[in-house]
Design an enzyme around this catalytic site. Structure first.
Site, short mmCIF file in Angstrom:
data_model
loop_
_atom_site.label_atom_id
_atom_site.label_comp_id
_atom_site.label_asym_id
_atom_site.label_seq_id
_atom_site.Cartn_x
_atom_site.Cartn_y
_atom_site.Cartn_z
N TRP A 100 6.79 -0.85 -8.13
CA TRP A 100 7.90 -1.42 -7.35
C TRP A 100 9.10 -1.66 -8.26
CZ3 TRP A 100 10.59 -6.08 -7.68
CH2 TRP A 100 11.43 -6.38 -6.60
N THR A 106 4.01 1.45 -0.93
CA THR A 106 4.72 1.45 -2.21
C THR A 106 3.83 2.00 -3.32
OG1 THR A 106 5.83 -0.56 -1.44
CG2 THR A 106 6.08 -0.01 -3.76
N PHE A 136 -3.90 -0.32 6.70
CA PHE A 136 -4.53 -1.61 6.43
C PHE A 136 -5.67 -1.49 5.41
CE2 PHE A 136 -2.67 -2.42 10.76
CZ PHE A 136 -1.64 -3.21 10.30
N PHE A 184 3.07 -8.63 -9.04
CA PHE A 184 4.27 -9.37 -8.71
C PHE A 184 4.71 -10.16 -9.95
CE2 PHE A 184 2.45 -8.32 -4.70
CZ PHE A 184 3.49 -8.26 -3.79
N ALA A 216 -3.33 1.44 12.77
CA ALA A 216 -4.69 1.40 12.22
C ALA A 216 -5.56 0.35 12.88
CB ALA A 216 -4.65 1.16 10.72
N ARG A 219 2.35 8.21 7.24
CA ARG A 219 2.67 8.15 8.66
C ARG A 219 4.15 7.86 8.90
NH1 ARG A 219 -0.96 3.44 10.60
NH2 ARG A 219 -0.62 2.80 8.45
N LYS A 232 0.83 -1.22 0.00
CA LYS A 232 0.00 0.00 0.00
C LYS A 232 0.86 1.26 0.00
CE LYS A 232 -2.90 -0.09 3.31
NZ LYS A 232 -2.08 0.65 4.31
N LYS A 254 7.23 -6.72 10.67
CA LYS A 254 6.88 -6.12 9.39
C LYS A 254 8.07 -5.48 8.67
CE LYS A 254 3.35 -2.97 7.51
NZ LYS A 254 4.18 -1.93 6.91
#
Length: 635
Positions: free
Chosen positions: A488, A90, A371, A459, A343, A112, A88, A123
């Site tokens: 990406w 990215t 999220f 991906f 979140a 954030r 998200k 993470k």
């Protein structure tokens, strides 16, 4: 007046295959932050430099730009993610790079600041990834300008003030307390310290000379009579430390008889972090901090930070944290990094102030809510937009093939373990079974009356047939468009189609509406979210939650919005229920009040406000080269 000119892009130095995030970030060309500020219309006197590549922006800029119309306001959210996350941030960065470095728009990214809990835990960092990152990436993921540390210090000062007040009141008469809180100076005169003025105002005492107070007024002023059993304010630490979830304090010899059970939350779950994210000025922040409720007196009176006389000191500790932090993307477009509430246990959005400033400086402001749309986006609309008055233009909903396969019944996805072949080989039946989660999230967005564009974060293992299946399902479900994005791998160039789709959607009509009115009773607001957003059949309240709801209604907090603390791994309360769960009821075990921030937050199921470290945390990879001082292993 801002000219709203696009910045001068920074060319990417792309390499194939794509290197590790930190390698890309450390080989990037960094634009001096003063140069970037000048390009986007920030004056030198509005900038506070923290080295050459990051700075704070003073709030005085809002007064200068008050008559400039706002740009378009874009929120990036996602479907229900796997534990790996679906890219998200990215996508947020890649979309911004496409708008600003390739399509010629002025753009601002607002995201954030990450907690060090996930950075060193499961993470990893949160600066984006690949060729769509915020830089300097190491600064972003570590201390930045110290905002989170300021919140930790302020939060724990308030915690210390509460316990100290209970201790000192217990062993003193009213007269002794009065003499200590209003001591005489060398001339025999007393005065009210600034920390007492809020308490006096609350009590309706208008006298300015302490010696004029009656014995009854003195008692009301100095004796808070806190019931220790009602203290809700907990200490915080910006580290995932499961062993601090429950502790006993007061074990020292001088504190004998004052032991009590309490615990730590992670700093980003502090109400002070939520206040930082929702405040609109220094004056507003000072008032919100004063309204924080920490306990109840034995007579049933809510006890606030203002009553304790500490609200002013807390504001002083956060006076610099209120200024947004200016950084940049890999392609030289501007980024505000400000505030970082989780979140799933807070409202999960960066600050109103950063958005307000960015909207005066840019054609498009791309922000991200934490999220999925069921958590961060719902809170973005029902809490953040309600307090800011800002109206969103478009929602970008991030989806991945792997997440939808998981929702279709795919094998368990575990961070740090290789993906099962079901996720890396073409499997259209499995993908089709999981499309319900995407459709449900599109429907959530549409309930708020905002156009939605689906961004399929591609991906390399995704096949054309799988991507086409998602696109078709998304458009049929009501999305304005569904675009495959390769940001990406390619940076902004890989998100040009997505950016064009967002520009088109921003021109579509919108009919924004909140999910519930504030006048609705607490339970009805909770049940509306449970039913309309999560798809629950109903809500079950613990006896403790029932009592808390009754108490908050008595105190007048029933008109506050609701901030649900719920797992991000399912639309339900149970992280194991994937897809679109049916036939479940939402268990509310506890309801807490963040009266200063301005919301109530029910704790759903087993939701914890202090994460824990896994067996192999991310810190195993992190180190520093003592010769070059380069940080290694951040991701």
């Amino acid at each position: 007046m801002t000219s709203r000119k696009p910045v001068t892009p920074t060319p990417l130095k792309r390499v194939t295959p794509v290197p590790a995030d930190i390698e890309i970030a450390q080989s990037a060309t960094l634009k001096p932050i003063a140069q970037l500020a000048e390009e986007i219309g920030i004056l030198p006197e509005e900038l506070e430099l923290y080295g050459p590549y990051k700075a704070k922006v003073k709030l005085s800029i809002l007064e200068r730009l008050k008559d400039v119309p706002n740009g378009q306001y874009i929120d990036v959210t996602a479907i229900t993610p796997t534990p790996l996350g679906e890219g998200k941030t990215t996508t947020t960065v890649g979309l911004s790079q496409a708008l600003g470095a390739h399509l010629g728009y002025s753009v601002f990214t607002c995201i954030r600041q990450p907690s060090q809990g996930p950075t060193f835990g499961i993470k990893g960092g949160a600066a984006g990834g690949g060729y769509s990152q915020v830089i300097p990436m190491e600064d972003f993921n570590l201390h930045l300008t110290g905002d989170i540390h300021a919140i930790t210090a302020a939060n724990n000062l308030l915690a210390a003030a509460i316990d100290a007040r209970v201790l000192h009141e217990s062993g003193a008469t009213d007269e002794q307390l009065f003499n200590r809180l209003c001591p005489t100076d060398k001339n025999g005169k007393r005065r009210f310290a600034p920390g007492l003025l809020g308490r006096l105002k609350k009590l309706g005492i208008q006298k300015t000379d302490p010696d004029d107070l009656t014995p009854e007024e003195r008692s009301r002023l100095v004796r808070l009579d806190i019931d220790p059993a009602t203290i809700t304010w907990r200490r915080v630490l910006d580290t995932s430390d499961r062993f601090l979830r429950g502790i006993i304090i007061g074990k020292g010899p001088e504190e004998a008889g004052f032991e009590r059970e309490t615990g730590f939350d992670i700093t980003v779950a502090s109400e002070l972090m939520a206040i930082l994210a929702l405040t609109t000025s220094l004056k507003d922040m000072r008032e919100r901090i004063g309204r924080i409720v920490v306990a109840v007196s034995r007579s049933g009176e809510p006890i606030t930070a203002e009553d304790l006389g500490v609200a002013g000191a807390l504001t002083v500790l956060m006076k610099d944290a209120i200024k947004p932090n200016l950084m940049q993307t890999l392609e030289g477009t501007p980024v505000f990094v400000h505030a970082g509430p989780f979140a799933n246990i807070a409202h999960g959005n960066s600050s109103i102030l950063a958005d307000q400033i960015a909207l005066k400086l840019a054609d498009f402001v791309v922000t991200e809510s934490g999220f999925g749309s069921d958590i961060g986006m719902e809170k973005f609309f029902d809490i953040k937009c309600r307090y800011s008055g800002l109206l969103p233009s478009v929602v970008v909903l991030v989806a991945t093939v792997r997440a939808l396969k998981m929702h279709g019944g795919g094998p368990r996805v575990v961070a740090g373990k290789p993906l099962d072949p079901a996720y890396t080989d073409e499997n259209l039946p499995l993908l089709r079974e999981g499309l319900g989660n995407l459709i449900h999230h599109i429907q959530i967005v549409r309930k708020f009356g905002i156009p939605v564009v689906v961004a399929i974060n591609r991906f390399h293992t995704d096949t054309p047939a799988e991507l086409a299946m998602i696109q078709e399902a998304a458009v049929q479900a009501g999305a304005e468009d569904a675009v495959v994005s390769r940001h990406w791998e390619l940076g902004g160039e890989g998100a040009i189609d997505l950016a064009n789709a967002v520009v088109r959607a921003s021109q579509k009509p919108r009919n924004f509406r909140f999910l519930y009115p504030l006048e609705m009773p607490i339970k009805e607001k909770i049940e509306t979210i449970a039913r309309e957003v999560y798809g629950a059949d109903g809500v079950d309240y613990s006896p403790e939650a029932e009592k808390q709801i009754e108490e908050y209604t008595r105190m007048g907090f029933d008109t506050l919005p609701i901030c649900m603390a719920k797992t991000h791994l399912s639309l339900s309360h149970d992280p194991n229920l994937k897809g679109v769960p049916k036939g479940f009821r939402l268990p509310v075990r506890e309801v807490r009040a963040s009266a200063g921030a301005g919301f109530l937050y029910p704790l759903i199921g087993k939701m914890s406000t202090m994460p824990g470290l896994p067996t192999r945390p991310a810190f195993f990879e992190i180190d520093i080269d003592p010769d070059t001082e380069k940080i290694i292993g951040l991701s």
